[in-house]
Design a protein around this motif. Structure first.
Motif, PDB file in Angstrom:
ATOM      1  N   LEU A  72       7.024 -12.287   4.107  1.00 42.08           N
ATOM      2  CA  LEU A  72       6.621 -11.666   2.844  1.00 42.08           C
ATOM      3  C   LEU A  72       6.316 -12.704   1.772  1.00 42.08           C
ATOM      4  N   THR A  75       2.818 -13.917   2.170  1.00 43.92           N
ATOM      5  CA  THR A  75       1.803 -12.875   2.281  1.00 43.92           C
ATOM      6  C   THR A  75       1.243 -12.532   0.906  1.00 43.92           C
ATOM      7  N   LEU A  77      -0.852  -9.437  -0.649  1.00 40.57           N
ATOM      8  CA  LEU A  77      -1.298  -8.076  -0.392  1.00 40.57           C
ATOM      9  C   LEU A  77      -2.368  -7.702  -1.407  1.00 40.57           C
ATOM     10  N   SER A  99       4.281  -0.095  -0.487  1.00 42.59           N
ATOM     11  CA  SER A  99       4.901   0.087   0.824  1.00 42.59           C
ATOM     12  C   SER A  99       3.879   0.560   1.853  1.00 42.59           C
ATOM     13  N   LEU A 102       1.445  -2.294   2.719  1.00 51.61           N
ATOM     14  CA  LEU A 102       2.080  -3.261   3.619  1.00 51.61           C
ATOM     15  C   LEU A 102       2.081  -2.743   5.050  1.00 51.61           C
ATOM     16  N   SER A 103       2.365  -1.462   5.192  1.00 48.85           N
ATOM     17  CA  SER A 103       2.429  -0.849   6.510  1.00 48.85           C
ATOM     18  C   SER A 103       1.057  -0.833   7.180  1.00 48.85           C
ATOM     19  N   CYS A 131      11.259  -7.811  -3.168  1.00 48.19           N
ATOM     20  CA  CYS A 131      11.607  -6.926  -2.054  1.00 48.19           C
ATOM     21  C   CYS A 131      13.033  -7.235  -1.614  1.00 48.19           C
ATOM     22  N   LEU A 141       6.831 -10.931  -3.026  1.00 50.91           N
ATOM     23  CA  LEU A 141       5.534 -10.602  -2.449  1.00 50.91           C
ATOM     24  C   LEU A 141       4.487 -10.663  -3.546  1.00 50.91           C
TER      25      LEU A 141
END
Length: 148
Positions: A72, A75, A77, A99, A102-103, A131, A141
């Protein structure tokens, strides 16, 4: 009579301690209410084995959380969100949205309750989100909000 406390007992001791108590108190109260077990060699061996398994499980969970934290932290996003005429987002970006992104994008399952936003995200830009991964392991993140 020796008993192994399974739960904390006020004025006697904490869970996991072996105490010497009177027979009536041990059998009728402590063992009867499920606060203790008769401290035989077999019971003590089983208790130690259970504690060892729990420690190994906890160590495994901490290792997984630290590995996820490294992932994380590295990463970034990207989330696309609708922008109004004034340049601000319509609504705000929520932890549920983060969330789900991310999924879908990285296949990382993280509950929305474990994502904490310092303040609401209402404008495009890059934000840092904390997180919580359990066992006092946290990750930061980077979330890039792009207007569409």
């Amino acid at each position: 009579m020796k008993v192994l406390l399974i739960k904390d007992v006020k004025s006697l001791g904490k869970a996991g301690e072996v105490k010497e108590v009177k027979d009536g108190y041990g059998k009728n109260f402590l063992i009867g209410k499920g606060l203790a077990l008769h401290a035989t060699n077999d019971v003590l061996r089983k208790y130690e084995a259970q504690k060892k398994r729990e420690k190994e499980q906890e160590a495994k969970e901490i290792a997984e959380a630290e590995k996820l934290a490294e992932t994380l932290n590295s990463t970034k996003l990207t989330i696309k969100h609708k922008v109004g005429a004034n340049g601000h987002l319509i609504g705000s970006v929520t932890n549920k949205e983060i969330s789900e992104a991310l999924s879908s994008e990285f296949k990382i399952e993280l509950d929305k309750k474990n994502i904490s936003l310092e303040k609401k995200i209402k404008a495009p830009g890059i934000y840092e989100v904390t997180c919580k991964l359990g066992h006092a392991v946290n990750a930061n993140l980077k979330v890039d909000i792009i207007g569409e």
